[in-house]
Design a protein around this motif. Structure first.
Motif, PDB file in Angstrom:
ATOM      1  N   CYS A  56      41.954   1.788   7.046  1.00  0.00           N
ATOM      2  CA  CYS A  56      42.311   2.376   5.758  1.00  0.00           C
ATOM      3  C   CYS A  56      41.265   1.969   4.731  1.00  0.00           C
ATOM      4  N   CYS A  60      47.631  -1.539   1.726  1.00  0.00           N
ATOM      5  CA  CYS A  60      48.821  -1.673   0.874  1.00  0.00           C
ATOM      6  C   CYS A  60      49.583  -2.925   1.309  1.00  0.00           C
ATOM      7  N   TYR A  62      52.748  -3.587   1.424  1.00  0.00           N
ATOM      8  CA  TYR A  62      54.017  -3.428   2.148  1.00  0.00           C
ATOM      9  C   TYR A  62      53.823  -2.972   3.588  1.00  0.00           C
ATOM     10  N   CYS A  63      52.585  -2.643   3.955  1.00  0.00           N
ATOM     11  CA  CYS A  63      52.335  -1.916   5.204  1.00  0.00           C
ATOM     12  C   CYS A  63      52.676  -2.721   6.463  1.00  0.00           C
ATOM     13  N   GLY A 108      47.415   3.556  10.177  1.00  0.00           N
ATOM     14  CA  GLY A 108      46.171   3.674   9.461  1.00  0.00           C
ATOM     15  C   GLY A 108      46.099   4.982   8.664  1.00  0.00           C
ATOM     16  N   SER A 109      44.900   5.285   8.293  1.00  0.00           N
ATOM     17  CA  SER A 109      44.639   6.523   7.551  1.00  0.00           C
ATOM     18  C   SER A 109      43.540   7.292   8.262  1.00  0.00           C
ATOM     19  N   ARG A 178      49.720  -0.270  -4.298  1.00  0.00           N
ATOM     20  CA  ARG A 178      49.340   1.108  -3.970  1.00  0.00           C
ATOM     21  C   ARG A 178      49.467   1.961  -5.236  1.00  0.00           C
TER      22      ARG A 178
HETATM   23  S1  SF4 Z   1      48.487   2.747   6.869  1.00  0.00           S
HETATM   24 FE1  SF4 Z   1      49.178   3.677   4.965  1.00  0.00          FE
HETATM   25  S2  SF4 Z   1      50.556   2.152   4.107  1.00  0.00           S
HETATM   26 FE2  SF4 Z   1      49.332   1.099   5.632  1.00  0.00          FE
HETATM   27  S3  SF4 Z   1      47.605   0.231   4.526  1.00  0.00           S
HETATM   28 FE3  SF4 Z   1      46.964   2.230   5.290  1.00  0.00          FE
HETATM   29  S4  SF4 Z   1      47.368   3.646   3.622  1.00  0.00           S
HETATM   30 FE4  SF4 Z   1      48.541   1.775   3.177  1.00  0.00          FE
END
Ligand code: SF4
Length: 439
Positions: A56, A60, A62-63, A108-109, A178
């Motif tokens: 990412c 964040c 909370y992830c 992830g992203s 975030r």
């Molecule tokens: S997967 Fe989503 S929630 Fe987790 S760190 Fe990456 S962007 Fe943030």
């Protein structure tokens, strides 16, 4: 309003994105079992593919996902090379026998990589697995979304985009690390809709630090105006001993169990009043969305991605920690991206843990899936099992389930307790699970 039973809500039951759940995985079921399963796929079997990008742009607090900071470009390139090598290895074992239905990108992203790298991945997957216009979906971090990405997704013929939104409240966004203003999400949606991508999902959360009923309803006001076709409303799970990044979240600011429950109920009521069809216990879809249509036809399924209208029984995962699912087994790839790259670099499959499902497990899995997705299940196996019957009676007395012959049906009051009811079929939870299911 749903009835509040704190003793039930306190029961630690799995999310049942698979049965048996991932807590039962062992390292005895690994790459050999994965190769055997791929070799056994029968010609014409519908298959769905999942590619995991464990990076990412920013993390964040909370992830709970298996992801890390994208950081060095070189590391991303090396990972993408490994991903392609794994795809090629799997495609060779499948030998063209799978019939590609869907491709999902998650993390992830996935938009932590370059758009051009994404197009290449789609191209490689379609070329290697022979898809004819597969349904393509992707999870997107709005903070790293650009016009170039919108154009890329349209060119790659992506059908569905899921945005991590969580909350539109500025105080909550600051408390979870975030920051993404409402206007950012509006711009993302507008640029996708302008390019014909209309199936958009929002991931939202309740139970976040400083979250109140009012701030949740404030977020839902924005959601109602933007009208994404799907919504997932999850409860935040604060587990800093498992996910150290969550230590940055002030535990004292988290709503208590009853407040969380109320937020889930308020969220449900508001979304239903806005015309969304509830799917299972935490998804919602507009009536013309394919997930709502599948629900009306009793065709919703549950897999590692949550509630879905994907009908494939074979799901093949690529990338670090990705999970592959076959009717008789579930296998998870090596979780550590560095070790994953090394394994695949040696031309080996990356499956490192999993489980085999015998006929008994598959019967239980089908009943749990039916109950969670359609709200009813054949419970004949429970009727001959005194301990399970006692648990079932308790749930009946609380009007969370009703019995109709050998079937049980969740009531509307039972919706938030669906996983507790499903646990009746779970033999890994001896205190509530059914005995042996004589097939
Ligand atoms: S997967 Fe989503 S929630 Fe987790 S760190 Fe990456 S962007 Fe943030």
């Amino acid at each position: 309003m749903w009835p509040y039973f704190p003793d039930l809500l306190a029961r630690p039951v799995p999310r049942y994105t698979s049965y048996p759940p991932a807590t039962q995985f062992t390292d005895k079921v690994n790459a050999d079992a994965q190769a055997e399963a791929l070799n056994s796929v029968v010609s014409g079997t519908p298959i769905s593919l999942y590619a995991h990008i464990p990076y990412c742009q920013s993390i964040c607090w909370y992830c709970g996902c298996n992801t890390g900071a994208a950081g060095r470009t070189q590391r991303l390139h090396a990972y993408l090379e490994a991903l392609e090598a794994e795809m090629s290895l799997v495609a060779k074992l499948l030998g063209g026998r799978g019939k590609l239905q869907r491709i999902a990108f998650g993390g992830g992203s996935p938009n932590a990589i370059e758009p051009v790298a994404f197009v290449r991945l789609v191209d490689r997957l379609v070329t290697m697995f022979g898809g004819n216009s597969p349904d393509i979906s992707i999870e997107i971090d709005p903070r790293a979304f650009t016009l170039e990405w919108a154009m890329t997704l349209a060119i790659a013929q992506v059908n569905r985009v899921s945005f991590g939104v969580q909350s539109f409240d500025a105080e909550i966004q600051a408390a979870i690390g975030r920051i993404q203003p409402v206007e950012m999400i509006e711009t993302c949606m507008a640029s996708l809709r302008a390019r014909g991508i209309r199936s958009i999902n929002f991931d939202l959360m309740y139970g976040l630090p400083y979250q109140t009923n009012e701030s949740l309803l404030g977020t839902l006001d924005h959601v109602a105006r933007m009208r994404p076709s799907r919504i997932a409303l999850f409860g935040y799970a604060h587990l800093p001993h498992i996910f150290p990044r969550q230590k940055r979240i002030d535990a004292a600011a988290l709503p208590g169990i009853e407040a969380r429950f109320e937020q889930a109920a308020i969220g449900f009521e508001r979304l239903v009043s806005e015309g969304y069809v509830p799917i299972g216990f935490d998804h919602f879809a507009l009536p013309d969305d394919s997930l709502a249509i599948a629900a009306a036809e009793g065709k919703v399924r549950r897999n590692f991605q949550g509630f879905t209208d994907d009908q494939s029984d074979v799901l093949i995962g690529f990338g670090a920690s990705a999970i592959s699912q076959f009717p008789d087994r579930i296998i998870q790839n090596e979780k550590n991206p560095g070790v994953y790259r090394q394994i695949v670099g040696e031309h080996r499959l990356a499956g490192s843990r999993g489980l085999l499902r015998d006929a008994n497990d598959r019967v239980r899995a089908a009943r749990i899936e039916h109950l969670l997705c359609s709200g009813h299940a054949d419970a004949s196996c429970l009727l001959a099992e005194p301990a399970s019957m006692a648990s079932l009676h308790q749930l009946e007395e609380r009007r969370l389930v009703v019995r109709d012959g050998s079937f049980i049906k969740l009531t509307e009051a039972g919706r938030p307790y669906a996983r507790i009811v499903a646990a009746l079929f779970d033999s890994s939870l001896p205190e509530v699970g059914a005995g042996s299911l004589a097939a």
